[in-house]
Design a protein around this motif. Sequence first.
Motif, PDB file in Angstrom:
ATOM      1  N   ASP A   7       0.823  -1.209   0.000  1.00  0.00           N
ATOM      2  CA  ASP A   7       0.000   0.000   0.000  1.00  0.00           C
ATOM      3  C   ASP A   7       0.855   1.257   0.000  1.00  0.00           C
ATOM      4  O   ASP A   7       0.423   2.307  -0.481  1.00  0.00           O
ATOM      5  N   VAL A   8       2.060   1.150   0.581  1.00  0.00           N
ATOM      6  CA  VAL A   8       2.977   2.271   0.762  1.00  0.00           C
ATOM      7  C   VAL A   8       4.394   1.729   0.630  1.00  0.00           C
ATOM      8  O   VAL A   8       4.643   0.551   0.915  1.00  0.00           O
ATOM      9  N   ALA A   9       5.324   2.578   0.201  1.00  0.00           N
ATOM     10  CA  ALA A   9       6.733   2.192   0.112  1.00  0.00           C
ATOM     11  C   ALA A   9       7.553   2.977   1.133  1.00  0.00           C
ATOM     12  O   ALA A   9       7.135   4.045   1.598  1.00  0.00           O
ATOM     13  N   LYS A  10       8.723   2.422   1.494  1.00  0.00           N
ATOM     14  CA  LYS A  10       9.649   3.104   2.391  1.00  0.00           C
ATOM     15  C   LYS A  10      11.069   2.920   1.871  1.00  0.00           C
ATOM     16  O   LYS A  10      11.447   1.847   1.435  1.00  0.00           O
TER      17      LYS A  10
ATOM     18  N   LEU B 141       2.484   6.210  -2.125  1.00  0.00           N
ATOM     19  CA  LEU B 141       3.086   7.070  -1.107  1.00  0.00           C
ATOM     20  C   LEU B 141       4.445   6.508  -0.706  1.00  0.00           C
ATOM     21  O   LEU B 141       4.579   5.314  -0.448  1.00  0.00           O
ATOM     22  N   LEU B 142       5.455   7.369  -0.634  1.00  0.00           N
ATOM     23  CA  LEU B 142       6.795   6.973  -0.208  1.00  0.00           C
ATOM     24  C   LEU B 142       7.120   7.598   1.138  1.00  0.00           C
ATOM     25  O   LEU B 142       7.065   8.815   1.297  1.00  0.00           O
ATOM     26  N   ILE B 143       7.475   6.749   2.101  1.00  0.00           N
ATOM     27  CA  ILE B 143       8.013   7.221   3.381  1.00  0.00           C
ATOM     28  C   ILE B 143       9.521   7.361   3.230  1.00  0.00           C
ATOM     29  O   ILE B 143      10.212   6.390   2.902  1.00  0.00           O
ATOM     30  N   VAL B 144      10.013   8.564   3.433  1.00  0.00           N
ATOM     31  CA  VAL B 144      11.449   8.831   3.337  1.00  0.00           C
ATOM     32  C   VAL B 144      12.052   8.708   4.727  1.00  0.00           C
ATOM     33  O   VAL B 144      11.778   9.534   5.613  1.00  0.00           O
ATOM     34  N   GLU B 145      12.845   7.675   4.926  1.00  0.00           N
ATOM     35  CA  GLU B 145      13.532   7.477   6.205  1.00  0.00           C
ATOM     36  C   GLU B 145      14.941   8.034   6.101  1.00  0.00           C
ATOM     37  O   GLU B 145      15.678   7.704   5.166  1.00  0.00           O
TER      38      GLU B 145
ATOM     39  N   CYS C 299      13.592  18.207  -1.329  1.00  0.00           N
ATOM     40  CA  CYS C 299      13.704  17.240  -2.422  1.00  0.00           C
ATOM     41  C   CYS C 299      12.378  16.549  -2.749  1.00  0.00           C
ATOM     42  O   CYS C 299      12.347  15.636  -3.580  1.00  0.00           O
ATOM     43  N   GLY C 300      11.304  16.947  -2.076  1.00  0.00           N
ATOM     44  CA  GLY C 300       9.988  16.436  -2.424  1.00  0.00           C
ATOM     45  C   GLY C 300       9.385  15.440  -1.468  1.00  0.00           C
ATOM     46  O   GLY C 300       8.276  14.941  -1.719  1.00  0.00           O
ATOM     47  N   ALA C 301      10.071  15.110  -0.365  1.00  0.00           N
ATOM     48  CA  ALA C 301       9.535  14.126   0.582  1.00  0.00           C
ATOM     49  C   ALA C 301       8.180  14.583   1.112  1.00  0.00           C
ATOM     50  O   ALA C 301       7.982  15.756   1.429  1.00  0.00           O
ATOM     51  N   LYS C 302       7.244  13.624   1.221  1.00  0.00           N
ATOM     52  CA  LYS C 302       5.893  13.930   1.681  1.00  0.00           C
ATOM     53  C   LYS C 302       5.573  13.306   3.034  1.00  0.00           C
ATOM     54  O   LYS C 302       4.611  13.695   3.693  1.00  0.00           O
ATOM     55  N   VAL C 303       6.377  12.334   3.449  1.00  0.00           N
ATOM     56  CA  VAL C 303       6.278  11.724   4.774  1.00  0.00           C
ATOM     57  C   VAL C 303       7.693  11.374   5.205  1.00  0.00           C
ATOM     58  O   VAL C 303       8.470  10.826   4.407  1.00  0.00           O
ATOM     59  N   LEU C 304       8.027  11.643   6.460  1.00  0.00           N
ATOM     60  CA  LEU C 304       9.379  11.406   6.954  1.00  0.00           C
ATOM     61  C   LEU C 304       9.378  10.431   8.126  1.00  0.00           C
ATOM     62  O   LEU C 304       8.471  10.436   8.958  1.00  0.00           O
TER      63      LEU C 304
END
Length: 299
Positions: free
Chosen positions: A128-131, A164-168, A200-205
């Motif tokens: 559903d989401v990527a990280k 949705l991409l979670i940027v860790e 850089c465009g991250a939408k979730v951290l």
Amino acid sequence: MNKLTTLERRGMAAISTASGKMLIVAADQRNGMKAVMHDAPDGPGSITAEQLSDAKVDLVRYLGNAAPAILLDPEVALPRVADEGVLARDTALVVGLDASGFDKVDGLQFTNLVPGMSPRKVRDLGGDVAKMLWYMRPDRQDADSRVADGIRELVTACSEEGLLLIVEILVYRLEDESEEDYAAAFPGLVADSARLSVLCGAKVLKLQYPGSAEASAAVTEAAAGVPWAVLSAGVDHETFIKQVEIAVANGASGAMAGRSLWKDSLAVSADVREQLLTERALPRLHELEAVVEGALVSL
């Protein structure tokens, strides 16, 4: 603030509680999970791939299914937990894209994608989401750096896939840096890494706890409206609960907990593992949810 698309909003809702706070059980570790299984009282000399896979299945069955979402790897856990019907219908699947380990270039650390992984592959695995994890030193890397390019490219690719991409981000000590200098710089590094990631465009951290209420507020300001969740970084549950409470009170949008929940529950014996995950790890998850929701004050 980097606005979410309609599909990304659906992904955000899937990994959040009813009140909109992120709460994800992190179980994408491979070598780290093997290490705690090795240290378990009934652990053998080495952990096989099959034993690791079985442990991940039980993590989903007895712990992850009680959370809004669980983070899993595409090398050991997937597609097994989906194909075998272990993952509950109401638990979202976050797929980790980062390979174990890192490359080192000119003293800086760089992660890589798991071979063959892409936003489309995340969908193929039922995600559903990527990280994705990136190591960062924002005092040495800017918007024109390799790490910045990587974030921009993957955010764009995931958005084009409707994912949705979670940027860790993990900041780290340099080889020529003293522990004292790193500790002093750490809160600012976390905040500056959030700022650069958003640029850089991250939408979730997904970020390290920066050390205090003041530092958490600084991270929230740097994130400029982009939601951020605290990662547990291997600390014990009691410590993490206090960190999350402070961070949420100062603008964080939730938590992603791994070893703080399950590191002392991954017995090699399936029966013992079920008991420990149910009686030890699951109550911790419920307590963490209460803190994330603001319903429990631990300090």
